[in-house]
Each structure stands twice: as structure tokens, then as C-alpha cells.
Design a protein around this motif. Structure first.
Motif, short mmCIF file in Angstrom:
data_model
loop_
_atom_site.label_atom_id
_atom_site.label_comp_id
_atom_site.label_asym_id
_atom_site.label_seq_id
_atom_site.Cartn_x
_atom_site.Cartn_y
_atom_site.Cartn_z
N LEU A 134 3.93 -0.91 3.67
CA LEU A 134 3.58 0.23 3.18
C LEU A 134 5.07 1.23 2.64
N VAL A 135 4.17 1.40 1.97
CA VAL A 135 5.72 2.14 0.57
C VAL A 135 5.39 3.75 0.72
N SER A 168 -2.47 7.27 7.97
CA SER A 168 -3.84 6.60 7.85
C SER A 168 -3.90 5.03 6.48
N TRP A 169 -3.21 4.37 5.76
CA TRP A 169 -3.13 3.63 4.98
C TRP A 169 -2.65 2.57 5.61
N ARG A 170 -2.34 2.63 7.30
CA ARG A 170 -2.14 1.20 8.40
C ARG A 170 -3.48 1.28 8.63
N ASP A 171 -4.06 2.50 9.64
CA ASP A 171 -5.37 2.24 9.63
C ASP A 171 -6.52 1.62 8.99
N GLU A 172 -6.57 1.96 8.05
CA GLU A 172 -7.46 1.86 7.37
C GLU A 172 -6.83 0.26 6.52
N LEU A 194 0.84 -1.45 -0.16
CA LEU A 194 0.35 -0.13 0.18
C LEU A 194 0.96 1.32 0.21
N GLY A 195 0.29 2.70 -0.37
CA GLY A 195 1.14 4.01 -0.27
C GLY A 195 0.81 4.37 -1.15
N VAL A 217 5.73 -3.89 7.24
CA VAL A 217 7.25 -3.17 6.37
C VAL A 217 6.87 -1.93 6.20
N VAL A 218 7.65 -1.08 6.82
CA VAL A 218 7.95 0.14 5.94
C VAL A 218 8.85 0.27 4.93
#
Ligand SMILES: Nc1nc2c(ncn2[C@@H]2O[C@H](COP(=O)(O)OP(=O)(O)OP(=O)(O)O)[C@@H](O)[C@H]2O)c(=O)[nH]1
Ligand SMILES: [Mg+2]
Lengths: 635, 216
Positions: free
Chosen positions: B97-98, B112-116, B25-26, B132-133
Motif C-alpha cells: 500500500l503506497v 479503504s484500499w486495504r479493505d477492498e 495499490l494506492g 507492507v505500507v
């Protein structure tokens, strides 16, 4: 293999403008009991209409009556003169007085309509000024088609002067004149413009580049907000968008919407669709209706991204909605469509699609395989090779809309975004021809076919050309259907490998298009387009050896576009159009069953051309079930 | 032992017959597709083609002598596709997460990507779910850099110690390393799920019989 029921016999439904508005005899389909329902509990999708030509469903049966105007040997005697329209560049003067050429080849002149009008002082007609020409033009067309049967003397001197000019300005000549112009500009047509620097220092320079583009497309909202432009960013073109908006709204305000106009050699066409206005500006000589078709297609792409209800809702809630945000990422699809139109594609011109030529038994085997592995949530399944359809599996009640297929093909083969990731894809999209109110989900898997190993069909990497691509496209209304469809893909590929169909397909792809002389040995023809109207499909030979390269192809397509336009604006049942120019001769032949456009070298006689055309028709009759998909796999 | 695991795995996963699903995601344009392409196909393209919908790739990796099939979901960063992604959030074993180190907005939205993801996927144990970021495009000139390593690491620390990598899809920097950790963490998650879902498989039978008894 006779097809029962018209529904079952048409892979593709005819485009809107061929629809019979009075057609309702099927009653509403009730697909809601099956999994084909589109998502979001939509009302049942409308039934794509049947093609008009029920009687000739799916087969080229030239009845005696239909084929009466035999072109075989003596076209001049077989055809009523009124039906043959010769444009002769070589001796326009003498043609003037010959009864066969009183023909007003008005449409061809559209290539240079603008230029012609711009230079013609002979009054009466709209010149380059801003003016909605549609009504007057329509009137003229009627006059002309009647004129075809009326004696020469009936034409006023002014009219004759007009047609003389048009005659001189025939499409082939036009193409020649434009050759340099097009070749120099077409090379840079697709180059990126870049953006205006912050201090605006390069603005003028960019505007010059912008103005040199042969073709522009704009989409703006009814309130004048820019939504899309093929070339140039907002800052650069805001002024022009403003002008376009002013002009459009002026005429809309006057309840006389502007449909188009020409200025010099540039044609402008406007299309209003609910909250959107679309504008095409072209110097490539396309006709008004051809440009309109192109705009319709861009509009369909927007619906495909947003769906009609959600777009309408956005504008209802906020008329000043900025549609760019929700459309993000759609630009590349619109660009793909727009550039396809600029390059010129037979498929768009004819609103039809092309199939991979296969033996009937082979195609039947593929169809049977599709039916065998079909998964329960499948709506449509397509096998597409090198941009051509190999096979289709579909429900009995739903044919495919050529406009929808065009969007899919554009997404897969032109826009590049689907292949960029190099994997399989899962894409939500609305197919507006099928149902403009909800999304379907499309599973796509590409294979490379240029390797000889018949292995497991490895996923193709992103770079190779489109000529060796095989795509399996499976469409479902089920948002969560990815793994189901993926499994179907696996089963399908395994079966096709097992029964030998895969290697048949690969061989056909490798062979590519046959040349004209492969098809009809010794023919004078260099290229042709044959559209089966009932099947909404077309076939053509290779562009090689005569039409290599972008410019040659664009020229050929311009010729076809002119022939197409000239034949489509006449109302006669059987139409033949014959053109002569310095470097080419051409023939267009339209019957209720087919449209055929042939191009031959210069100085080919009309008889030879007609003979060539007839040989093609004979060939198609023999090969019909090879070059067209008739019915497809239906469940 | 491991063959027993394999059969259980097949029974328990609803979506994926085998393999370890990973979702990426990102924001749009941070380089998700490019990272995948570098990792899977060893290729990079400078031209941007926004992903439409989601791309699905598989890659076989060896994790401690075990061959694991990673199922990589490269999702579109564009807003309008977010509802589609949700279909794949469930069942993911790792979420990558990118962001683009030269674009601070793309960093700000990570949270917010993480929360979603956590809301939609609702993993059994959100605290321990593996993220992983990746901070991508570190090859771009230093003076265009907006997010320092320190800032990114502080963020990852504050979210329970998310592993952090700085990558370049263009120059293949840290891509292998990052995906090795992604594979390892995803596999660990898969196996813990596997273990947990041994119970739901048997429990419903008891529940059914109990309920049957009570209802009468
Ligand atoms: N210099 C540099 N450019 C990169 C790098 N990674 C990606 N890019 C470029 O950034 C742009 C966007 O990359 P994508 O991988 O398509 O971005 P994405 O995250 O998949 O975007 P969406 O599909 O819209 O969500 C492309 O033009 C890439 O070439 C990198 O590591 N360095
Ligand atoms: Mg992407």
C-alpha cells in the motif's frame, strides 16, 4: 494466395464515412458461441462492414478501363481537360484565361479561406461573422464541380474575381507565407501553459500564450461543463468555454446546429455527439472536414474509455455529470491524439494505416506463426514495429477498424503512459469501431530492437525512441486472460526467433523507410503518399532528405491536406489535381482503387510529375504484397 | 525438498505458472509506478504518466539463497480501473500500500484500499495476510509534509503490525530495503498457501466418492 470471401481479404475495414449504408448481406454474426464475445454479455458485436470495392478486393488490379487515363507521357492528351486542375501561382494572370485553369481551386483556398474572406470585400459570401457556413458552402461546391465542365463565360464576374483571389492564394504559396508563422509558433505549440496563480496576476500573460497556440480542442458537455481542453486549465479558459457553449446552444436551439465558421485565418468546427460537444479551432489551414475527422477521433477516444452505454447512462441519470472524473487519465491520450493532428500525420489524413515492408514469404511465415500459437481467447493479435503494422491475426468475421487502430497506436506510441512502467501491460479498453458497448482487454509487450543480440527479446526500458520499438499486442474479451495471452506472447516470440522471422523484422525496422530515389531511381519526386483504398492502408517513402524537422514535415502535411481536400470534394470518378508553386509542384491522383499524392521540387513539369506518379503506381503494383498486408492471418 | 516444493507450486497456482505475485495499490499519483521503475530499472522520471490498466513486471530476487521470481502488479490508482485490479487481487502473496507523505488524502484512503483488497482477494487468513505500507516522496521539502512518521506507524501498528517504510522513488531511498521485505513476506505467504492447498487437492476425491455413494 487468392482471398476467398471479402471478409477474409480485408485486414482493415473502411472508416464510417466510406461505409455502404445499404450493406447487410452477411446477416448478423453469431460470435457468442466463441470466446470472442465482449465482456458483460453484450449483444454480438456488429460486423464491421466490408469495403465497398468488393470486386477489387485487396489487390490493385488496374483494369484497362481504370487505367485508361494514362499519365505516362502525354497527360494533357490522355486526360480530359476538365479533370486536370492546374493551379499556377507563377502566372495566375494568364492562367485566368486559359481553359485549363478556369478551375476553381476552392478547396485549396481553405487554407486561407478565413483570411481571404476576411479581406475580400466582394460581397455575397459569408465573411468572418458567425454564421453556419455549411449549407452555403455545399451549394458552392456543387456549383463548382459543375463549373468544371461549364464554359468559362458562365462564371459571373464576381465569381471570377473570387477564383482569381483563390488562385493567388494557393496552398503552396500559403505554406510559404505561413512558414515563418508556423515555425515560430510550432516550436512552442506543445509547451505546457502552467496554471493561473491564486491571485490571478499572471492570467493575462497566460491568455496571451494561450491565444498564440495554433490549435485548440475543447470538449464540453451539452450542459456546458468543460470536459477537456488541450491547452489551459479551467480557470483560464472558462470564459471561452462559456462563449462556445452559448454559441453552440443558440444554434442548437434554432434547430440549425452550427457546424463551423471562420474568423480571420482561424477556422472553428463543431461536432455534436449525443451529450457532448466537441470544438476544434485551427490556424493550420485544415479543411472543415479534416477537422471534423479529428474531432470524431477524440470522440472515439472518449467512447474507448467509457463505452457509449455507460456514458449515456451517466448523462441520463444526471445531465450535469462532470465527465472529468470518469475520464481521469484519458487527457494524456486525448493530448496525444490532438498533438498528432497538429503535427500532421499521413495516417490520420488518409484514415489508413501503414505496414512494415516485408517480402511476401516472410510475411506469410509470420502469419503462419501467429496462427500456430494463437490462444483460444484471442480476438485480435497485432505485431507493430515502429508504428507500422507487421502482421495481424484476426477472426474471419472481424476486420479491424482504422479508427480503433489509431486509438491503439496513439496509446502505445504517442501518449507514453503505456511505456512509462517499463513492463508488460494489461489494459481494458473499448474499441468503438468494433463494438462501442463493451470492454476488451489488451495485452501489450514492447521489445527493443536496436540491439543486435537476438536473445530473449528483453523488455524495453521506457526511454528509447519509437523508431526501434516492436510491440506485440494481443486483444481478448476475457478479463482474466492476461497469463493466457502472455504465454501466447512467449510462444510467439520463441517461434519467431526460431524461424528467423524476428531478425527479418528487426532488419526491416533498422532499414527504415526507403527514399523516393531508392524506389524510383532518378525520380523528380521528393515524397509521396499512396493509399490503397481497398486495403485501407497507405505507404510512403522516408521524409528524408527533403522534409526533416517538425516544421518541414508540418508544411509537407499541409500540402497533402490541401491536395487531399481538393480531390475529395469533387465528384468525378477519376480525379487529378496538379499544383504549381514557387518552391514545389504536386500532383494528386485518385481512382476508385487508390489515392496518390506526389510532391516534387519547383519547376518540375507536369509531364515529369505525371511520369513520376506513374512509376510509383507501377512500383506499387509490383510490390503490393510487400507494402500492404493483404488478408493477414485469418482464423 | 525444495524441488518437491517447486512442483507443488506449479500444480496449485491457477493463475501464475511460477513466481510470487505482489500487488501495489494506492491513490493515483503517489508514485507506485515510480517505485517500481526505481526498483526494477533503476530509473526515475519526473513527468507523470498515469498508468492505464495495470503494468506487469518481473524481478528475480535472492531470498535466503533461493532465487524467487517476483511478479509485480503495478495497478492504476484511478477509480475507473479498480474493477480491473480485482482480477489480480486473487492469488497475490503480498499487497503493498503506497501513499504520498505530502498528501493526506492519499494516507486516509489506505484503509479503504486495504479493505477492498481483503474483500476481493479473500485470503484464507486475512489477519496474517502480508501487507507492507510505503510512505513515498520523502525527498520533498519538509514543510510540505502532511503525514508524520509517527502517525503512519500508529496506523500500521493498529492493523496488526504492518511493516512500514518511508521511501523516495526519486532519490532511491529505502526502495531496495522495502522490496526485500516485500519479497520475503510474499514468499512466506506463498509457502504457507502451498502447504494449505495440499489438502484441497486430495480432499475433493474423497468428497466425490462419498457423494457418489450418498446420492444413490
Ligand atoms: N519528488 C518525488 N516525486 C515523485 C516520487 N515518486 C513519484 N514522484 C512523482 O509523482 C508523480 C506520480 O508518480 P507515478 O509513479 O506515476 O504515480 P502512480 O502512483 O503510479 O500513479 P497512477 O499510475 O495514476 O496510479 C510523477 O510525476 C513522479 O515523478 C518521489 O519519490 N519523489
Ligand atoms: Mg502508475
Amino acid at each position: 494466395m487468392s482471398d476467398q470471401g471479402a471478409n477474409a481479404s480485408h485486414v482493415v475495414s473502411p472508416p464510417d464515412r466510406e461505409r455502404d449504408p445499404g450493406f447487410h448481406e452477411h446477416g448478423e454474426p453469431s460470435p457468442s458461441r466463441d470466446p470472442l464475445e465482449t465482456s458483460q454479455e453484450l449483444p454480438p458485436p456488429p460486423l464491421p462492414p466490408r469495403p465497398r470495392l468488393e470486386g477489387h478486393a485487396g489487390s490493385l488490379r488496374l483494369s484497362k478501363r481504370m487505367s485508361r487515363p494514362q499519365l505516362l507521357s502525354k497527360p494533357t492528351t490522355a486526360l480530359s481537360l476538365a479533370d486536370v486542375h492546374t493551379q499556377s501561382r507563377a502566372d495566375a494572370g494568364s492562367q485566368q484565361t486559359s481553359p485549363t485553369s478556369r478551375t476553381v481551386s476552392r478547396k485549396q483556398s481553405f487554407t486561407h479561406f478565413g483570411r481571404f474572406l476576411g479581406t475580400s470585400e466582394s460581397g455575397g459570401d459569408d465573411s468572418a461573422s458567425l454564421k453556419s457556413y455549411a449549407p452555403t458552402l455545399d451549394a458552392r461546391l456543387d456549383g463548382e464541380s459543375m463549373l468544371g465542365d461549364v464554359a468559362e463565360e458562365d462564371a459571373t464576374p464576381a465569381w471570377r474575381a473570387l477564383s482569381a483571389q483563390i488562385e493567388r492564394d494557393d496552398p503552396f504559396e500559403g505554406a510559404l507565407i505561413e512558414d515563418d508563422f508556423i515555425s515560430s509558433h510550432l516550436q512552442h505549440e506543445f509547451d505546457d501553459l502552467g496554471s493561473v496563480q491564486r491571485d490571478g496576476s499572471n492570467e493575462e500573460e497566460l491568455l496571451d500564450v494561450w491565444k498564440a497556440k495554433l490549435k485548440h480542442f475543447f470538449i464540453l458537455s451539452a450542459s456546458g461543463k468543460p470536459i477537456y481542453s488541450r491547452h489551459g486549465d479551467d480557470q483560464l479558459i472558462s470564459h471561452y468555454i462559456g462563449v462556445a457553449q452559448t454559441v453552440i446552444s443558440f444554434y442548437q436551439g434554432a434547430k440549425d446546429p452550427l457546424k463551423g465558421f471562420t474568423a480571420g485565418d482561424v477556422r472553428f468546427v463543431m461536432l455534436s455527439k449525443g451529450p457532448l460537444n466537441l470544438v476544434a479551432i485551427s490556424r493550420l489551414g485544415e479543411s472543415e472536414s479534416q477537422l471534423r475527422t479529428q474531432l470524431e477521433s477524440l470522440y472515439m477516444q472518449i467512447l474507448s474509455t467509457l463505452t457509449l452505454p455507460s456514458m449515456e447512462k451517466m448523462f441520463a441519470n444526471r445531465p450535469s455529470t462532470d465527465l472529468r472524473r470518469p475520464l481521469q487519465g484519458t487527457e494524456q491520450l486525448l493530448d496525444g491524439l490532438a498533438d498528432g493532428f497538429t503535427r500532421g500525420s499521413p495516417s490520420t489524413l488518409l484514415s489508413a494505416l501503414e505496414c512494415l515492408r516485408l517480402r511476401k514469404t516472410h510475411r506469410t511465415a509470420i502469419n503462419d506463426t501467429l496462427l500456430k500459437v494463437r490462444s483460444p481467447n484471442l480476438l485480435y493479435g497485432l505485431i507493430v514495429a515502429a508504428g507500422r503494422l507487421v502482421s495481424v491475426v484476426r477472426p474471419k468475421k472481424h476486420s479491424l477498424h482504422p479508427g480503433d487502430l489509431h486509438l491503439i497506436f496513439n496509446m502505445l506510441f504517442e501518449a507514453g503512459s503505456v511505456k512509462a512502467g517499463g513492463g508488460e501491460n494489461w489494459i481494458p479498453l473499448c474499441l468503438p469501431g468494433f463494438n462501442n458497448s463493451g470492454y476488451l482487454y489488451m495485452y501489450v509487450s514492447f521489445f527493443s530492437t536496436n540491439t543486435n543480440n537476438t536473445g530473449d527479446g528483453t523488455e524495453r526500458p521506457s526511454s528509447s525512441g519509437k523508431d526501434d520499438e516492436l510491440a506485440i499486442v494481443l486483444i481478448s474479451a476475457n478479463k482474466e486472460g492476461f497469463f493466457e495471452l502472455r504465454k501466447m506472447r512467449d510462444d510467439l516470440v520463441a517461434q519467431l526467433e526460431k524461424n528467423g522471422s524476428m531478425s527479418v523484422i528487426k532488419t526491416a525496422i533498422r532499414k527504415g523507410h526507403a527514399t523516393c530515389t531508392d524506389i524510383v531511381p532518378g525520380t523528380v519526386l521528393r515524397h509521396f503518399l499512396y493509399k490503397s483504398r481497398g486495403n485501407v492502408q497507405f505507404t510512403m517513402p522516408s521524409f528524408e532528405p527533403h522534409f526533416q524537422g517538425m516544421v518541414a514535415r508540418r508544411r509537407l502535411m499541409s500540402l497533402y491536406a490541401n491536395l487531399h481536400e481538393s480531390i475529395h470534394t469533387r465528384t468525378a470518378h477519376l480525379k487529378v489535381q496538379h499544383c504549381v508553386a514557387k518552391d514545389a509542384t504536386a500532383l494528386a491522383w485518385e481512382t476508385p482503387l487508390f489515392e496518390l499524392y506526389c510532391v516534387a521540387g519547383p519547376q518540375v513539369t507536369r509531364t515529369a510529375l505525371a511520369q513520376g506518379a506513374n512509376r510509383i503506381v507501377q512500383w506499387i503494383r509490383r510490390e503490393e504484397e510487400r507494402v500492404f498486408i493483404i488478408g493477414g492471418a485469418v482464423f | 525438498m525444495s524441488s518437491r516444493k517447486k512442483t507443488l507450486l506449479k500444480v496449485n497456482l491457477q493463475h501464475q505458472p511460477d513466481g510470487v505475485p505482489v500487488i501495489i495499490l494506492g491513490d493515483s499519483g503517489v508514485g507506485k509506478t515510480s517505485l517500481m521503475n526505481q526498483y526494477v530499472n533503476k530509473k526515475f522520471s519526473a513527468s507523470y504518466k498515469a498508468t492505464i490498466g495495470a503494468d506487469f513486471l518481473t524481478k528475480e530476487v535472492l531470498v535466503d539463497d533461493r532465487l524467487v521470481t517476483m511478479q509485480l502488479w503495478d495497478t492504476a490508482g484511478q477509480e475507473r480501473f479498480q474493477s480491473l485490479g480485482v482480477a489480480f487481487y486473487r492469488g497475490a502473496d503480498c499487497c503493498v500500500l503506497v501513499y504520498d507523505v505530502n498528501n493526506s488524502k492519499s494516507f486516509d484512503t489506505l484503509d479503504s484500499w486495504r479493505d477492498e483488497f481483503l474483500i476481493q482477494a479473500s485470503p484464507m487468513d486475512p489477519e496474517s495476510f502480508p501487507f507492507v505500507v510505503l510512505g513515498n516522496k520523502i525527498d520533498v521539502e519538509e514543510n510540505r509534509r502532511m503525514i508524520s512518521s509517527k502517525r503512519a506507524m500508529t496506523f500500521c501498528q493498529s492493523k496488526g503490525g504492518i511493516p512500514y517504510f518511508e521511501t523516495s522513488a526519486k532519490e532511491a531511498v529505502n526502495v531496495e530495503q522495502a522490496f526485500e521485505v516485500i519479497a520475503r513476506n510474499a514468499l512466506a505467504q506463498e509457502e504457507s498457501q502451498d502447504f494449505n492447498s495440499d489438502f484441497p487437492e486430495t480432499i475433493p476425491i474423497h468428497l466425490d466418492s462419498e457423494r457418489d455413494g450418498c446420492a444413490c
